[in-house]
Write a protein that holds these residues in place. Structure first.
Motif, mmCIF file in Angstrom:
data_model
loop_
_atom_site.group_PDB
_atom_site.id
_atom_site.type_symbol
_atom_site.label_atom_id
_atom_site.label_comp_id
_atom_site.label_asym_id
_atom_site.label_seq_id
_atom_site.Cartn_x
_atom_site.Cartn_y
_atom_site.Cartn_z
ATOM 1 N N ASP A 58 0.464 7.324 0.791
ATOM 2 C CA ASP A 58 0.843 8.176 1.923
ATOM 3 C C ASP A 58 -0.155 8.019 3.075
ATOM 4 N N ALA A 59 -1.450 8.009 2.727
ATOM 5 C CA ALA A 59 -2.473 7.819 3.764
ATOM 6 C C ALA A 59 -2.339 6.452 4.417
ATOM 7 N N LEU A 60 -1.978 5.453 3.611
ATOM 8 C CA LEU A 60 -1.800 4.102 4.142
ATOM 9 C C LEU A 60 -0.637 4.064 5.121
ATOM 10 N N GLU A 61 0.451 4.755 4.786
ATOM 11 C CA GLU A 61 1.609 4.792 5.681
ATOM 12 C C GLU A 61 1.276 5.507 6.979
ATOM 13 N N ASP A 62 0.452 6.578 6.877
ATOM 14 C CA ASP A 62 0.051 7.280 8.108
ATOM 15 C C ASP A 62 -0.821 6.387 8.992
ATOM 16 N N ASP A 63 -1.736 5.650 8.365
ATOM 17 C CA ASP A 63 -2.630 4.775 9.134
ATOM 18 C C ASP A 63 -1.886 3.604 9.764
ATOM 19 N N PHE A 113 -2.970 -4.499 -1.038
ATOM 20 C CA PHE A 113 -3.096 -5.371 -2.201
ATOM 21 C C PHE A 113 -3.882 -4.692 -3.321
ATOM 22 N N ARG A 114 -4.874 -3.871 -2.968
ATOM 23 C CA ARG A 114 -5.616 -3.140 -3.993
ATOM 24 C C ARG A 114 -4.713 -2.134 -4.712
ATOM 25 N N LEU A 115 -3.865 -1.462 -3.940
ATOM 26 C CA LEU A 115 -2.954 -0.503 -4.552
ATOM 27 C C LEU A 115 -1.925 -1.203 -5.437
ATOM 28 N N ARG A 116 -1.429 -2.347 -4.981
ATOM 29 C CA ARG A 116 -0.494 -3.105 -5.819
ATOM 30 C C ARG A 116 -1.161 -3.542 -7.120
ATOM 31 N N LYS A 117 -2.411 -3.939 -7.036
ATOM 32 C CA LYS A 117 -3.137 -4.342 -8.237
ATOM 33 C C LYS A 117 -3.296 -3.164 -9.185
ATOM 34 N N ALA A 118 -3.665 -1.997 -8.650
ATOM 35 C CA ALA A 118 -3.829 -0.806 -9.488
ATOM 36 C C ALA A 118 -2.511 -0.410 -10.146
ATOM 37 N N VAL A 132 5.924 4.155 -11.009
ATOM 38 C CA VAL A 132 5.124 2.968 -10.693
ATOM 39 C C VAL A 132 5.978 1.940 -9.960
ATOM 40 N N GLU A 133 7.196 1.739 -10.437
ATOM 41 C CA GLU A 133 8.083 0.775 -9.771
ATOM 42 C C GLU A 133 8.411 1.230 -8.351
ATOM 43 N N GLN A 134 8.627 2.535 -8.177
ATOM 44 C CA GLN A 134 8.931 3.047 -6.840
ATOM 45 C C GLN A 134 7.728 2.885 -5.907
ATOM 46 N N GLN A 135 6.547 3.152 -6.428
ATOM 47 C CA GLN A 135 5.354 3.026 -5.592
ATOM 48 C C GLN A 135 5.053 1.568 -5.262
ATOM 49 N N ARG A 136 5.352 0.669 -6.181
ATOM 50 C CA ARG A 136 5.186 -0.759 -5.881
ATOM 51 C C ARG A 136 6.123 -1.163 -4.740
ATOM 52 N N ASP A 137 7.349 -0.618 -4.757
ATOM 53 C CA ASP A 137 8.278 -0.888 -3.652
ATOM 54 C C ASP A 137 7.746 -0.298 -2.347
ATOM 55 N N VAL A 144 4.581 0.167 -1.517
ATOM 56 C CA VAL A 144 3.492 -0.684 -1.029
ATOM 57 C C VAL A 144 4.056 -1.959 -0.408
ATOM 58 N N SER A 145 5.068 -2.531 -1.049
ATOM 59 C CA SER A 145 5.703 -3.724 -0.479
ATOM 60 C C SER A 145 6.305 -3.416 0.884
ATOM 61 N N SER A 146 6.886 -2.218 1.027
ATOM 62 C CA SER A 146 7.450 -1.823 2.309
ATOM 63 C C SER A 146 6.359 -1.693 3.369
ATOM 64 N N VAL A 147 5.199 -1.164 2.971
ATOM 65 C CA VAL A 147 4.082 -1.063 3.913
ATOM 66 C C VAL A 147 3.646 -2.448 4.376
#
Length: 323
Positions: free
Chosen positions: A163-168, A185-190, A238-243, A245-248
């Motif tokens: 969420d913070a990444l999307e705001d930034d 990329f760090r979030l995708r790795k996590a 996890v799958e939704q959050q990976r999507d 991050v990909s959208s970001v």
């Protein structure tokens, strides 16, 4: 380091007794034990192998680190590997602790490194003593429930960081492209690490509920089903959050492309404006006679044409938002 506890008739009985007494305690009616090892060697587990009749292959796996999450079934016992996750920290990496467990009819034996804190597991046991009548399945549930709660906390932290990444991404119109990409990329790795830990554990719990149904008594079965539901929800999230991050990342690339197009439009517009004075001065610099040659009127005419055409182009480009 070894920690031991025993329960009898659903109540806590003894603590910190020697491993040699395990076989005597489990032989008593309605008694079950918990034995916890911190970084044991193969020699440390040999005695336990004799006390509880644990399969030699399971003991061999227990002393090897880096096991994948799994559930192995032996004749008299189960061998379970789960991971306790924390973080991610400032560097974006997850902190994971490998926990291995032998599950027998009257004993739960856990094996882990010094960084794993068993306090959270013991608190679940102490806060749910009404389930102690169910014996070892109750102990196993406490271990799995603690791991699932920590995984849920990890996922919530990652969601907040996304969420913070999307705001930034749109802050002040400057998404700071490299920083956004690095954090993404760090979030995708996590998320990838969390998925590799959660999905096999979900399958292990499902196997406990279905393939090893005899291990789980009916009274505690809903609690294992609750753990399974949480694991399924985490895996889906996890799958939704990976999507997300990909959208970001895609949005960041699109914004970079849009900024590049804007810059190119501005550069092209200014180049066109600059080309007009160049063309006019070149025309007036011809080696032929023309009205105003060698007179102030020619200079004034060229200056007027230069300013007028440049202003017309500037206003035209500005109206089209090219400048």
């Amino acid at each position: 380091m070894v920690t031991t506890r025993s329960w009898q008739h659903g109540s806590s009985a003894e603590r910190d007794f020697p491993v040699e007494r395990v076989s005597d305690l489990v032989a008593q009616d309605d008694t079950f034990v918990w034995v916890d090892f911190t970084d044991p060697s193969a020699a440390d587990l040999e005695e336990l192998e004799e006390e509880l009749g644990i399969h030699a292959l399971a003991v061999e796996d227990a002393v090897e680190s880096g096991q994948r999450p799994k559930l192995d079934r032996y004749r008299e016992s189960l061998f379970l590997v789960v991971y306790d996750a924390h973080g991610p920290g400032k560097d974006g990496d997850l902190v994971t602790h490998e926990v291995k467990a032998f599950v027998t009819r009257h004993a739960l034996v856990t094996i882990h490194g010094p960084a794993f804190d068993t306090a959270a597991v013991q608190r679940r046991w102490d806060n749910n003593t009404d389930l102690a009548d169910h014996g070892v399945p109750w102990l196993l549930w406490g271990l799995l429930d603690a791991a699932v709660d920590h995984a849920t906390s990890v996922l919530e932290t990652i969601e907040q960081q996304i969420d913070a990444l999307e705001d930034d991404l749109f802050e002040n119109g400057d998404p700071r492209e490299q920083q956004i990409q690095r954090r993404s990329f760090r979030l995708r790795k996590a998320l990838g690490v969390l998925r590799r830990l959660v999905v096999p554990t979900r399958d292990s719990v499902a196997s406990l509920l279905h393939g090893d149904a005899a291990t789980i008594v009916d009274g505690v079965r809903p609690y294992f089903r609750d753990v399974e539901d949480h694991l399924v929800a985490i895996a889906d999230s996890v799958e939704q959050q990976r999507d997300a991050v990909s959208s970001v990342l895609d949005t960041n690339l699109n914004l970079a492309s849009n900024r590049q197009n804007t810059v190119m439009k501005k550069v092209t517009s200014w180049a066109a404006i600059i080309a007009i004075p160049t063309g006019i001065t070149s025309f007036f610099g011809q080696n032929v006679k023309f009205p105003g040659e060698g007179a102030w009127s020619g200079l004034y005419a060229s200056l007027a044409l230069t300013v007028a055409t440049s202003l017309v182009l500037y206003r035209g480009f500005k109206h089209r938002d090219w400048l």
